[in-house]
Design an enzyme around this catalytic site. Sequence first.
Site, PDB file in Angstrom:
ATOM      1  N   GLU A 236       3.197  81.615 -23.401  1.00 53.33           N
ATOM      2  CA  GLU A 236       3.611  80.380 -24.030  1.00 53.33           C
ATOM      3  C   GLU A 236       4.152  80.295 -25.663  1.00 53.33           C
ATOM      4  O   GLU A 236       3.661  79.762 -26.377  1.00 53.33           O
ATOM      5  CB  GLU A 236       2.288  79.202 -23.995  1.00 53.33           C
ATOM      6  CG  GLU A 236       1.870  78.958 -22.680  1.00 53.33           C
ATOM      7  CD  GLU A 236       0.682  78.011 -22.552  1.00 53.33           C
ATOM      8  OE1 GLU A 236       0.403  77.666 -23.521  1.00 53.33           O
ATOM      9  OE2 GLU A 236       0.661  77.368 -21.310  1.00 53.33           O
TER      10      GLU A 236
ATOM     11  N   GLU B  65       0.185  79.849 -14.586  1.00 54.64           N
ATOM     12  CA  GLU B  65      -0.881  79.021 -15.072  1.00 54.64           C
ATOM     13  C   GLU B  65      -0.714  77.517 -14.376  1.00 54.64           C
ATOM     14  O   GLU B  65       0.254  76.917 -14.283  1.00 54.64           O
ATOM     15  CB  GLU B  65      -1.310  78.826 -16.515  1.00 54.64           C
ATOM     16  CG  GLU B  65      -1.915  80.062 -17.289  1.00 54.64           C
ATOM     17  CD  GLU B  65      -2.279  79.846 -18.643  1.00 54.64           C
ATOM     18  OE1 GLU B  65      -2.421  78.710 -19.129  1.00 54.64           O
ATOM     19  OE2 GLU B  65      -1.947  80.820 -19.492  1.00 54.64           O
TER      20      GLU B  65
END
Length: 427
Positions: free
Chosen positions: A158, A342
């Site tokens: 991320e 995720e």
Amino acid sequence: MLSFPDSFRFGTATAATQIEGGCTTSDWYAFAQQPGRIKGGGRPDVACDGWRRWRDDLAIQKSLGLGAYRMSIEWARIEPRPNEIDQAALDEYRRMLGAMRDAGIEPMVTLHHFTLPKWLADRGGLLAEGFHTRLARFARVAAGALGDVCRFWITINEPNVLAAQAYLLGAWPPARQSPTEALRAHHRMLAAHVAAYRALKDVLGDDAQVGVAHHLRLAQPARPESSADRMMAHVFARVFNDSFALATCTGRMYGPLDALVTGPEGFRVAEARGTQDFFGINYYSRDVVRFSPGHAAELFAERSVPPGVEVSDLGWEVYPEGLGMIVRAWAQRSGVPVYITENGIADATDSRRGPFLVRHLAQLARAIADGVDVRGYFHWSLLDNFEWAEGYGPRFGLVEVDYATQDRRIRDSGHLYAKIARERVLP
Ligand code: GAL
């Protein structure tokens, strides 16, 4: 009936700092000691004590019949001082990954999941000169030590979230609030990803599968009739959501601006094109965006949740349709297989996690039925854990952790996920 092919991998995801404990050499360890940084004063000093209890946690994962596990290795533990590699730490990770494979669980290892060695943070962290070379060197060390027990790698987790939290919103170390630094950090991470990708492929060859865990959200206008809101949703999506991911697919990050920015050692965004063997997606929610002059630092985009919708304990909207839309769009843009690296929900009572799982997996099953190449799903998370600046309040685990005793208890949603993984059909 919605079903999954035999080759589809059902797994869970964690990250070192959030579960391991026992590492005092990272920037997050130092940050969390400062008063007021973490809600409730939570610190990652012990977390789930995973560094000592990983065998128990692996046994739980195995008992659930989940055949894939995404984890990260703690750079600060492996390289606690510049150029000093802790062989014992590498050996322990090696035992972990070996045990996983023996248990029939395919590991996926993240090199950089938000945290840095403190010494590197002190030298400027993501903005330090040579950050990309440092990450590439770490990638070589990790690949050399663990490459034969791990085939799937993630360079950076991320990057957009990290740039925003650490350099724009001031919520994570080094707690800066500078739009230009945020953009620079984002760009530096792209250079570092490319360098680490090349290092991993160089050491491990083409059999290694390397990607990024991209955090992708939907951005939609709060008032679709408002051209300002539509414009804000577009800008927000383009700069925050899409730019890094697009760069890895097309070699373009901010469009014409790319030509103006030269990275470390002359790095150009165009070099990022094609630097992923799979496309990792972390998906949690969507943003409904309205133009707001008061939100200059966030590109004039005020993000909110529509009234009356279902939300998590953190107030994030539950919006499974977004996963379907994002998976379809990025499978096409990237041209490589997709993994959901995720997806999960903060839900202390475990009343919403089961339906959340089923509804998000249904989006994937439909996409697969339509021919989209989605190969796996890693639920965040196996265990309740240290949720960064939110501390220990949010409960993301399929397995509940009692932090006072370190007892684990599989939640109903954990059993439900095990059943889905076993039967490969959705109830
Ligand atoms: C992601 C992050 C994870 C975890 C999760 C839940 O952004 O990669 O570390 O914290 O969110 O909020």
